[in-house]
Design an enzyme around this catalytic site. Structure first.
Site, mmCIF file in Angstrom:
data_model
loop_
_atom_site.group_PDB
_atom_site.id
_atom_site.type_symbol
_atom_site.label_atom_id
_atom_site.label_comp_id
_atom_site.label_asym_id
_atom_site.label_seq_id
_atom_site.Cartn_x
_atom_site.Cartn_y
_atom_site.Cartn_z
ATOM 1 N N GLY A 119 0.789 -1.236 0.000
ATOM 2 C CA GLY A 119 0.000 0.000 0.000
ATOM 3 C C GLY A 119 0.814 1.275 0.000
ATOM 4 N N GLY A 121 3.096 1.790 -2.680
ATOM 5 C CA GLY A 121 3.586 1.975 -4.046
ATOM 6 C C GLY A 121 4.662 1.009 -4.492
ATOM 7 N N GLY A 123 4.482 -2.315 -5.068
ATOM 8 C CA GLY A 123 4.013 -3.231 -6.118
ATOM 9 C C GLY A 123 4.158 -2.559 -7.478
ATOM 10 C CE1 TYR A 154 0.429 -7.538 -11.605
ATOM 11 C CE2 TYR A 154 -1.399 -8.936 -10.978
ATOM 12 C CZ TYR A 154 -0.064 -8.632 -10.931
ATOM 13 O OH TYR A 154 0.796 -9.420 -10.198
#
Ligand SMILES: CC(C)(COP(=O)(O)OP(=O)(O)OC[C@H]1O[C@@H](n2cnc3c(N)ncnc32)[C@H](O)[C@@H]1OP(=O)(O)O)[C@@H](O)C(=O)NCCC(=O)NCCS
Length: 174
Positions: A119, A121, A123, A154
């Site tokens: 949460g 950033g 990823g 995604y």
């Protein structure tokens, strides 16, 4: 929206000469916890298998034989790791890898961020890193397999579900 940026700084971590890690610069003032300031991105394929297993455990993934994981990593074209690192401590907090035919296609696998670091950033950072390197290698089609609960993640990164009606199909030994 949270922004991270590669911090291209010549000084390397822990005063070592390891230039394979680049510091991520946290730009969002709402995420200024000290542990978030010490995160580095690396594309080395020298990943500690036990640390990777712990990271995968932390999100509840089924255990895989380390011998096979080692082979999978060896045959991956790009590996991105996120490491939280300071003078006394080093910890793998994020990971993703891609396999490629080196001509047209690549597939992203094993995208994982430790729950303590989700949460903020990260990823997005690992996916952007993979896409950047695959595009540098002139790969034009990047695919991945998304669990239903991460499809929106995604999509935000530009991935399209079932383009032109194309469906993923699977074969498993019976
Ligand atoms: C999915 C995962 C990689 C996301 O990593 P993360 O670091 O938490 O994601 P980020 O903080 O970079 O989020 C980027 C954006 O996606 C959104 N997002 C993150 N997880 C999401 C989810 N599960 N569903 C919808 N949106 C999501 C964020 O809100 C953020 O949106 P913004 O840009 O509008 O602010 C992480 O939750 C994870 O490791 N989950 C467990 C393993 C897993 O399911 N991996 C995917 C295998 S298919």
């Amino acid at each position: 929206m949270i922004f991270w940026k590669n911090f291209f700084h010549n000084s390397s971590i822990n005063n070592s000469s390891d230039k394979t890690f680049k510091k991520l610069l946290l730009l969002d003032k709402n995420c200024n916890r000290i542990e978030f300031q010490d995160i580095y991105v690396s594309s080395t394929n020298n990943v500690n298998l036990y640390e990777l297993e712990q990271l995968c455990d932390s999100v509840g993934w089924v255990k895989r034989p380390l011998k096979k994981v080692k082979i999978a990593l060896k045959n991956s074209s790009i590996i991105v790791s996120l490491v939280q690192k300071n003078d006394s401590h080093k910890r793998l907090v994020g990971f993703a890898r891609a396999t490629s035919d080196s001509g047209f296609n690549a597939t992203i696998w094993d995208v994982v961020i430790h729950p303590d670091f989700q949460g903020i950033g990260l990823g997005k950072v690992v996916i952007h890193q993979l896409i950047k390197q695959l595009r540098q290698a002139d790969i034009s089609t990047i695919t991945l397999f998304a669990e239903p609960d991460v499809i929106s993640f995604y999509k935000k990164l530009g991935f399209i579900k079932d383009p032109d009606g194309v469906k993923g199909m699977f074969w498993y030994p019976r």
